[in-house]
Design a protein around this motif. Structure first.
Motif, PDB file in Angstrom:
ATOM      1  N   ASP A 102      53.709  67.180  42.822  1.00 26.91           N
ATOM      2  CA  ASP A 102      53.811  68.646  42.921  1.00 26.91           C
ATOM      3  C   ASP A 102      52.449  69.345  42.954  1.00 26.91           C
ATOM      4  O   ASP A 102      52.222  70.200  43.817  1.00 26.91           O
TER       5      ASP A 102
ATOM      6  N   TYR B 235      50.254  64.420  48.422  1.00 27.74           N
ATOM      7  CA  TYR B 235      51.619  64.588  47.901  1.00 27.74           C
ATOM      8  C   TYR B 235      52.528  63.483  48.420  1.00 27.74           C
ATOM      9  O   TYR B 235      53.259  62.843  47.666  1.00 27.74           O
TER      10      TYR B 235
ATOM     11  N   HIS C 150      58.244  71.710  37.225  1.00 27.58           N
ATOM     12  CA  HIS C 150      57.629  71.378  38.522  1.00 27.58           C
ATOM     13  C   HIS C 150      58.157  70.036  39.023  1.00 27.58           C
ATOM     14  O   HIS C 150      58.511  69.890  40.193  1.00 27.58           O
TER      15      HIS C 150
ATOM     16  N   THR D   8      60.446  69.458  42.401  1.00 29.00           N
ATOM     17  CA  THR D   8      59.986  68.539  43.448  1.00 29.00           C
ATOM     18  C   THR D   8      60.982  67.401  43.656  1.00 29.00           C
ATOM     19  O   THR D   8      61.331  67.069  44.791  1.00 29.00           O
TER      20      THR D   8
END
Ligand code: SF4
Ligand code: SF4
Length: 561
Positions: free
Chosen positions: A474, A485, A510, A514
């Protein structure tokens, strides 16, 4: 009864102004449409029924505009908007009557139209009330969030004048005996009574009627022509913008298309935006609700999501003179990043408050992220702090510089206290995903230990990955490094699949966002649960005791952040 445009020279004037201005309107709309064709392709045609049904509350119902927090703006907008919708019937009748009396709705629909006339009278008055409320807001209240320029006054004036000319035209028609059942148009009827009362009749009244009739026609056509050049172009674009809205949760970022073969990453020129992002910029009403909700702006940062959307529209207008004849054009086109500014692009924390607040479904976050991706992946330009985090992520696999902890420190500490934390081996129901903060930040480690104790107490079948856990990806994604990522996310997905993970518990919002919403883009589909939701379920199932009354805890609603 007959409109002045049905006889020479009125018919010639009507034909020239009507068809001329309609042609100009179509030309104005056409050059914007051509701009959208220059944009990148994005498919927003999925689930057409859901999209179409959304128009009922979000456009017709005005629900995103008339929120409690903005009750005054919402009320005045509703009055004007609903009035406008209803009065389209009268406008159509007016225009058809201008061609020939027999073509008018009054002639074609007879009593049905007559029965609707009182409703239209009410809405005429409501539109006038709405414009007066808007004028009050602009003149006296002047909310800081709004753009208060001449454009708004022009539109308000045209709308109010449209109502006034309509009522006065009808009042003269009634006084001349041109309208059957005159009392059904009760506002105009009242004025007609007044004209009769003061002895206003004959030729003067005929001229009076002609003057108001043309004033109404010209006002309507000027309004139509001016619309595409004003911020009120949202009147024309709101329906497509809502129809083509994103149907995904607002926190989701889209992957870069054809990542392996793409020649450039992110957006560094306005034509690299998608047609939907361009449509967004033409739908912005400049109400400023996004900026008023933006935590970065509220803490004094340069970022204004509203200004970013306006900047994009400005650049489009700069490149195509016909879009805005008054826009200043420099010799060289202004680079997108210069127009928007480096700092605003980096001030954004991608919280999505702007998207939630926007009444017309503008998607600021992907737009800002596209420019950030360009800066990182094309230009390697970023603030030192962002550079430091990305370097840390690349070298150590987590964003926390200077931490003395490892991913297993908390497990070892709990073992010292006599609590064994099981390692995930595929036999457990849940993978307890601890996350970088949960393992490496002292204050979050307390939460991790408490959660683990609760899971053990409730008899939940779970295990952890320990050193096999990596960053969810994230931070890298939100910092614009899509490449990093994808590496991190794909690495985790491969581990999950190899170990047979199906359900994931996570404390970090987060990581939750994700894994739940973005890992499926990489074919990583797992059932992801946030620990706050899961613990509530355990309490509801009686697997954990309610703690109300213990240690001063009371039953309260709280917002988890
Ligand atoms: S997503 Fe960015 S621009 Fe939008 S409200 Fe949050 S910080 Fe502001
Ligand atoms: S982006 Fe949306 S919320 Fe922001 S000013 Fe424009 S219309 Fe208003």
């Amino acid at each position: 009864r007959m409109a002045p445009s049905t006889e020479f020279p009125g018919n010639l004037f009507y034909a020239i102004t009507f068809f001329g201005l309609i042609a100009f309107f179509l030309y104005s709309a056409g050059i914007r449409y051509r701009w959208f064709l220059r944009g990148q392709w994005v498919n927003r045609f999925s689930e057409p029924i859901r999209r179409g049904l959304g128009l009922i509350p979000f456009v017709l119902g005005n629900t995103r505009v008339a929120r409690r927090k903005y009750w005054y703006s919402g009320t005045l907008h509703s009055l004007i908007f609903w009035g406008f919708v209803v009065l389209q019937v009268r406008t159509l009748n007016f225009l058809l009557n201008g061609i020939h009396e027999d073509a008018s709705l009054q002639s074609l629909l007879g009593d049905v139209y007559t029965g609707f006339r009182p409703v239209m009278e009410v809405f005429s008055l409501l539109v006038i009330v709405g414009t007066l409320m808007a004028a009050w807001q602009r003149f006296f209240w002047r909310p800081q969030r709004m753009t208060l320029n001449i454009d708004g006054w022009i539109i308000l004036g045209l709308i109010a004048w449209l109502m006034v000319t309509d009522i006065f035209t009808n009042s003269a028609a009634i006084a001349l005996g041109h309208l059957d059942n005159p009392e059904f148009s009760f506002v105009a009827y009242g004025f007609a009574e007044l004209w009769g009362g003061i002895g206003f009749t004959g030729q003067g009244l005929e001229l009076f009627h002609v003057a108001w009739w043309y004033a109404h026609l010209v006002d309507f056509l000027v309004f139509l022509v001016y619309l595409p050049y004003s911020k009120h172009s949202h009147v024309l674009t709101i329906v497509p913008n809502v129809f083509f809205r994103s149907l995904q949760p607002s926190g989701v970022l889209q992957p870069i298309k054809d990542f392996e073969t793409a020649e450039s990453f992110g957006v560094g020129k306005v034509e690299q935006f998608t047609w939907k992002q361009m449509l967004d910029s033409y739908t912005c009403t400049e109400c400023g609700r996004c900026t008023a909700a933006c935590p970065a702006n509220l803490t004094g940062k340069a970022l204004s999501p509203k200004q970013i959307i306006i900047d994009i529209r400005h650049l489009m207008e700069e490149q195509v003179p016909a879009l805005s004849p008054t826009t200043h054009r420099p010799e060289q086109p202004t680079p997108l990043i210069d127009e928007v500014g480096f700092d605003p692009i980096w001030d954004c924390v991608t919280c999505g408050a702007c998207v939630e607040e926007c009444p017309v479904f503008i998607e600021h976050v992907p737009t800002i992220m596209d420019m950030r991706r360009y800066l990182v992946m094309e230009e390697s330009k970023m603030p030192e702090t962002a550079q430091a985090v990305l370097t840390q992520l690349e070298q150590r696999g987590h964003p926390w510089r200077g931490t003395q902890l490892t991913r297993t420190t908390w497990i070892e500490e709990m073992a010292t206290d006599g609590v064994e934390i099981p390692m995930f081996d595929g036999s457990q129901e849940y993978l307890f995903w601890v996350g970088c903060s949960g393992a490496l930040q002292e204050r979050n480690v307390k939460v991790t230990k408490a959660t683990a104790r609760l899971l053990l107490e409730a008899g939940v079948s779970f295990g952890v990955l320990g050193n096999e856990e990596g960053c969810s990806g994230d931070p890298a994604r939100r910092l614009g490094n899509e490449y990093l990522y994808q590496m991190q996310a794909q690495g985790n997905i491969d581990v999950f699949k190899a170990k047979g993970v199906q359900k994931i518990l996570t404390m970090c919002p987060h990581c939750f966002n994700t894994m739940e919403h973005e890992y499926p883009q990489l074919d990583g589909r797992f059932e992801v649960l946030h620990h706050s939701v899961f613990l509530e379920q355990l309490v509801a199932q009686g697997k954990l005791p309610r703690q109300v009354g213990v240690n001063g805890l009371s039953e309260k609603s709280v917002t988890y952040h």
